[in-house]
Scaffold this active site. Sequence first.
Site, mmCIF file in Angstrom:
data_model
loop_
_atom_site.group_PDB
_atom_site.id
_atom_site.type_symbol
_atom_site.label_atom_id
_atom_site.label_comp_id
_atom_site.label_asym_id
_atom_site.label_seq_id
_atom_site.Cartn_x
_atom_site.Cartn_y
_atom_site.Cartn_z
ATOM 1 N N TYR A 182 0.814 -1.220 0.000
ATOM 2 C CA TYR A 182 0.000 0.000 0.000
ATOM 3 C C TYR A 182 0.847 1.270 0.000
ATOM 4 O O TYR A 182 0.351 2.355 -0.250
ATOM 5 C CB TYR A 182 -0.948 0.025 1.213
ATOM 6 C CG TYR A 182 -1.963 -1.103 1.208
ATOM 7 C CD1 TYR A 182 -2.001 -2.032 0.178
ATOM 8 C CD2 TYR A 182 -2.886 -1.235 2.236
ATOM 9 C CE1 TYR A 182 -2.904 -3.064 0.179
ATOM 10 C CE2 TYR A 182 -3.805 -2.272 2.233
ATOM 11 C CZ TYR A 182 -3.810 -3.179 1.204
ATOM 12 O OH TYR A 182 -4.706 -4.210 1.191
ATOM 13 N N LYS B 31 3.846 -15.523 2.428
ATOM 14 C CA LYS B 31 3.773 -16.293 1.189
ATOM 15 C C LYS B 31 5.215 -16.605 0.799
ATOM 16 O O LYS B 31 5.706 -16.236 -0.285
ATOM 17 C CB LYS B 31 3.032 -15.464 0.112
ATOM 18 C CG LYS B 31 2.708 -16.205 -1.154
ATOM 19 C CD LYS B 31 1.621 -17.257 -1.008
ATOM 20 C CE LYS B 31 1.413 -18.002 -2.309
ATOM 21 N NZ LYS B 31 0.628 -19.246 -2.155
ATOM 22 N N ASP C 136 -2.575 -18.455 1.888
ATOM 23 C CA ASP C 136 -3.730 -19.154 1.309
ATOM 24 C C ASP C 136 -4.271 -20.192 2.290
ATOM 25 O O ASP C 136 -5.484 -20.342 2.475
ATOM 26 C CB ASP C 136 -3.375 -19.784 -0.052
ATOM 27 C CG ASP C 136 -1.985 -20.390 -0.108
ATOM 28 O OD1 ASP C 136 -1.189 -20.118 0.815
ATOM 29 O OD2 ASP C 136 -1.688 -21.150 -1.035
ATOM 30 N N ASP D 33 -5.067 -6.954 5.908
ATOM 31 C CA ASP D 33 -6.300 -6.264 5.505
ATOM 32 C C ASP D 33 -7.376 -7.308 5.191
ATOM 33 O O ASP D 33 -8.519 -7.248 5.660
ATOM 34 C CB ASP D 33 -5.978 -5.411 4.261
ATOM 35 C CG ASP D 33 -7.074 -4.427 3.923
ATOM 36 O OD1 ASP D 33 -8.072 -4.367 4.656
ATOM 37 O OD2 ASP D 33 -6.937 -3.721 2.908
ATOM 38 N N ASP E 177 -10.634 -8.843 7.913
ATOM 39 C CA ASP E 177 -12.058 -8.771 7.555
ATOM 40 C C ASP E 177 -12.690 -10.161 7.607
ATOM 41 O O ASP E 177 -13.823 -10.334 8.076
ATOM 42 C CB ASP E 177 -12.242 -8.191 6.149
ATOM 43 C CG ASP E 177 -12.443 -6.680 6.188
ATOM 44 O OD1 ASP E 177 -12.017 -6.064 7.189
ATOM 45 O OD2 ASP E 177 -13.012 -6.130 5.235
#
Length: 366
Positions: free
Chosen positions: A146, A195, A227, A251, A255
Amino acid sequence: MDCNIGVIRGDGIGPEIVSEAVKVLDAVGAKFGHNFKYDEILMGGCSIDATGEPLTKEAIEQAKRADAVLLGSIGGDAKTSPWYKLPADKRPEAGLLGIRKALHLFANLRPAYLYPQLNEACPLRDDIIGDGFDMLIMRELTGGLYFGKRETREVNGKIEAYDTLTYNEDEIRRIAIKAFDIARKRRSKVTSVDKANVLDSSRLWRKVVEEVAADYSDVTLEHMLVDNAAMQLVKDPKQFDVILTENMFGDILSDEASMVTGSIGMLSSASLNETKFGLYEPSGGSAPDIAGKGIANPIATILSAAMMLRFTFDMDKEADAIENAINKVLDEGYRTIDIMPAPGKDASSIKQVGTTDMGDLIVERL
Ligand code: NAD
């Protein structure tokens, strides 16, 4: 103790839910002998209306002078609000990114706790829920994708775009230390999500997290690919205590974790820097669809105030008192509209209440 708290009421339901949290803080102050002083700070749409800017220099200075900031929520309905006709850097959300950056808030903590009283609101199967779950997502907030270099450009007649994901070892180390410190106050387990089978930034992440773990022999560390983590959150959420991860993975996973607890109206959050300062806010937004109706759930904001007492002011007893009072109110069957049992479920012992009633009930049980 004297505590200087910056208060950003913001937009939509923000002022309604913050009033209830301030009411609870005042009751805690009276009971435990603390003096909470509030400094009102403008941010978001209300700041645009008053000053033309979503976050002024004066507002940043006010926040810097405070020991901690309690935030309701900012923003409006993107389809109808005139704030969204402004350029992106003048819109309400620019205030939020601006304050995080100005105060170096690199660690975002989002607890995802399933209250046993609210099992009926959890979308997972009963055998997965078991005795409930209680995890905390620690998301890096000021680095990674970001904030990396990005560009949209034309190459050989075709438009292409790229973003970059960069972390240096210091950025990883400081958030890992926060995660291990907090795990020590909980069930002493850190799951670091990356990852590393594909990304260099993840391989560095894993190496630095392992170095930090060497100083915390009492905390168990495991690594999990992102994942798999997304899958495990709905398959077996009980296994998690503290999940440590970088900005974009955090992020998305935070959620997902919040949805498995049922209602966004119950979820608090904290954004911390290297000092004891923190910005504390509910995980949800300004809910323009219910603003002004007196039905918003104030519990996430009240729990955010409890986090402020715990992390910034080291007031564990006082934070426990707030959390216990919320538990009692839920035990007694009081619910705001968002946490009412789903249609068809037994609601015979449940009483629906509004925002201020919920705040009053919590204060009475402190
Ligand atoms: P939202 O979280 O505001 O609302 C999503 C749904 O959850 C709505 O149906 C709403 O009524 C409900 N909800 C949210 N909080 C609730 C509460 N306390 N009690 C009961 N119900 C609640 O998300 P959105 O609709 O995507 O965004 C609305 C505005 O909020 C946008 O302008 C967005 O940019 C902003 N926003 C702000 C923040 C923040 O201030 N940190 C965070 C997210 C979104």
